[in-house]
Write a protein that holds these residues in place. Structure first.
Motif, short mmCIF file in Angstrom:
data_model
loop_
_atom_site.label_atom_id
_atom_site.label_comp_id
_atom_site.label_asym_id
_atom_site.label_seq_id
_atom_site.Cartn_x
_atom_site.Cartn_y
_atom_site.Cartn_z
N ALA A 87 0.26 2.14 4.81
CA ALA A 87 -1.04 2.72 5.18
C ALA A 87 -2.10 1.68 5.50
O ALA A 87 -3.23 2.03 5.83
N THR A 88 -1.76 0.40 5.39
CA THR A 88 -2.72 -0.64 5.79
C THR A 88 -2.10 -1.54 6.85
O THR A 88 -2.43 -2.72 6.94
N ASP A 89 -1.24 -0.98 7.65
CA ASP A 89 -0.63 -1.71 8.75
C ASP A 89 -1.40 -1.39 10.04
O ASP A 89 -2.15 -0.41 10.10
N ASP B 13 -6.60 5.30 3.28
CA ASP B 13 -6.47 6.72 2.95
C ASP B 13 -6.36 7.61 4.18
O ASP B 13 -6.43 8.83 4.08
N ALA C 201 0.84 -1.19 0.00
CA ALA C 201 0.00 0.00 0.00
C ALA C 201 0.88 1.24 0.00
O ALA C 201 1.96 1.25 0.57
N GLY D 129 -3.59 2.04 10.24
CA GLY D 129 -3.75 2.57 8.90
C GLY D 129 -5.06 2.10 8.30
O GLY D 129 -5.40 0.92 8.41
N SER D 130 -5.80 3.01 7.72
CA SER D 130 -7.08 2.65 7.08
C SER D 130 -7.05 2.93 5.59
O SER D 130 -8.06 3.27 4.98
#
Lengths: 205, 207
Positions: free
Chosen positions: B70-72, B100, B28, B97-98
């Protein structure tokens, strides 16, 4: 045509019975979801709690990550029992009821995290099952709510009786934050959770 | 191996290689676009319950480290901590992280510190920070039950509330905003001689 109607009627009947069995009166629907909830703060234990009127501090987080349940947490009861619980593992993560937000980027709602915890208290220590309930009611956190219930581990590892329950509202300080899921939010399709023993009227009012 | 077989196997290998290349998602993005055209790095997002620096040497307690992307999602929990300078309980830090947006938070309870002859106590401290690709950055913190040498101090809730106590300086709700992120410290204590620096409940998003 008669067969179709009959089959449809039987299906509806069975479906209705299953619904009744899985959602007893007064209980809120429990749904496996793959997102995160985090929070830390303190509250005064509400009436009905083990140490009602005493302060509790907590820091807890849970969710699903990379195919497994995920989380950890700490809880400290400042009452005479002086109980401290620390999560050992996570065996389930559930949405309770429906999320209530109107802003898709900032969901609000209730999550339950389950697992085992190592617990110390005045006069003893040991491992227990836990079920933690966290409610994000929006920012800044004064309406958020936290609850924890502990259960004995029965011989063979099953869930025994409820031995401790406490809950309260973070009107003193801290915050609980529900987070949207991400690409790592894959999780198991099954879970193990002790029964919920929290005051639903309190958590859903 | 005949030339035809060699070409056929090579073609199969090429197709498999291209398929894997397309099918395996790339990590990501570590960059989130911020409102106004700026960007923030998700990989600076982290939280720490306590950071103590004495004579330039820093010890961090219940610290998540930085998000990998950003997706951790990262978390740290510590039962309690104590040392020469004081103690705290229920230390907590998370960074999420979601996609965005990225968010972090840190908290602790039962804080007792003794710095330069001054005792600082608090029931609880909490800080949170958020960096969002469209909404920009935000954050806030709270310190409850704060007292200095037994006298209560009230947090106004305003950013960077500074209290000078002679030997030490306290900053409540310390907010540092940059073009690419935000850091919020619930409580920042520094000694006048510069030898001691303690940050309680620190949350960073972006940076």
């Amino acid at each position: 045509m008669k067969n179709i109607i009959r089959n449809a009627a039987v299906s509806l009947l069975i479906g209705g019975l299953i619904l009744v069995i899985s959602a007893p009166a007064g209980a809120w629907p429990e749904t496996i979801v793959y997102d995160f909830i985090t929070g830390g703060g303190w509250f005064i234990q509400r009436p009905g709690s083990f140490s009602a009127g005493y302060r509790s501090n907590f820091g807890w987080h849970g969710g699903a990550k990379n195919g497994a349940w995920w989380g950890n947490g700490n809880y400290l009861d400042h009452g005479p029992i002086s109980l401290h619980a620390h999560s050992i593992d996570v065996t389930g993560y559930l949405r309770i009821g429906d999320d209530t937000t109107t802003d898709p980027k900032h969901p609000t709602g209730v999550r339950d995290i389950c697992g085992h915890a190592y617990v110390t208290y005045a006069g003893g220590s040991g491992n227990f099952w836990y079920r933690v309930r966290m409610k994000d009611a929006g920012e800044p956190g004064r309406d958020d709510k936290f609850g924890i219930a502990l259960y004995a581990i029965s011989p063979g590892g099953g869930i025994g009786g409820n031995v401790y329950t406490a809950w309260g509202q973070l009107n003193g300080g801290g915050n609980i934050q529900l987070h949207r899921g991400n690409n790592s939010n894959t999780g198991p399709s099954t879970y193990i959770c002790p029964p919920a023993v929290f005051d639903d009227t309190f958590f859903f009012s | 191996m005949s030339k035809t077989e060699y070409l056929r196997l090579s073609t199969i290998a090429l197709v498999i290689g291209l398929t894997v290349l397309v099918a395996v998602p790339s990590p990501a993005s570590a960059q989130l676009s911020l409102l106004g055209g700026g960007t923030t790095s998700s990989t600076g997002t982290s939280a720490t319950a306590v950071a103590v620096t004495v004579l330039g040497s820093t010890t961090m307690l219940a610290s998540t480290g930085n998000l990998a992307n950003a997706t951790d999602a990262l978390g740290a929990e510590l039962d309690s901590a104590s040392g020469d300078m004081g103690s705290a309980a229920v230390l907590h830090a998370t960074a999420i992280g979601s996609g965005d947006s990225v968010a972090s938070e840190a908290s602790l309870g039962d804080l007792v510190l003794s710095i330069a002859g001054t005792q600082i106590t608090a029931t609880s401290a909490y800080a949170t920070a958020l960096a969002d690709s469209t909404a920009g950055t935000s954050g806030w913190s709270s310190v409850d039950g704060l007292a200095v040498n037994g006298t209560s101090l009230v947090s106004t809730g305003e950013a960077n509330q500074t209290i000078n106590l002679g030997a030490i300086t306290l900053v409540l709700n310390e907010v540092t905003q940059t073009a690419s992120g935000i850091t919020v410290n619930a409580l920042h204590i520094t000694s006048l001689d510069g030898t001691v620096d303690v940050v309680v409940a620190s949350a960073t998003a972006g940076q």
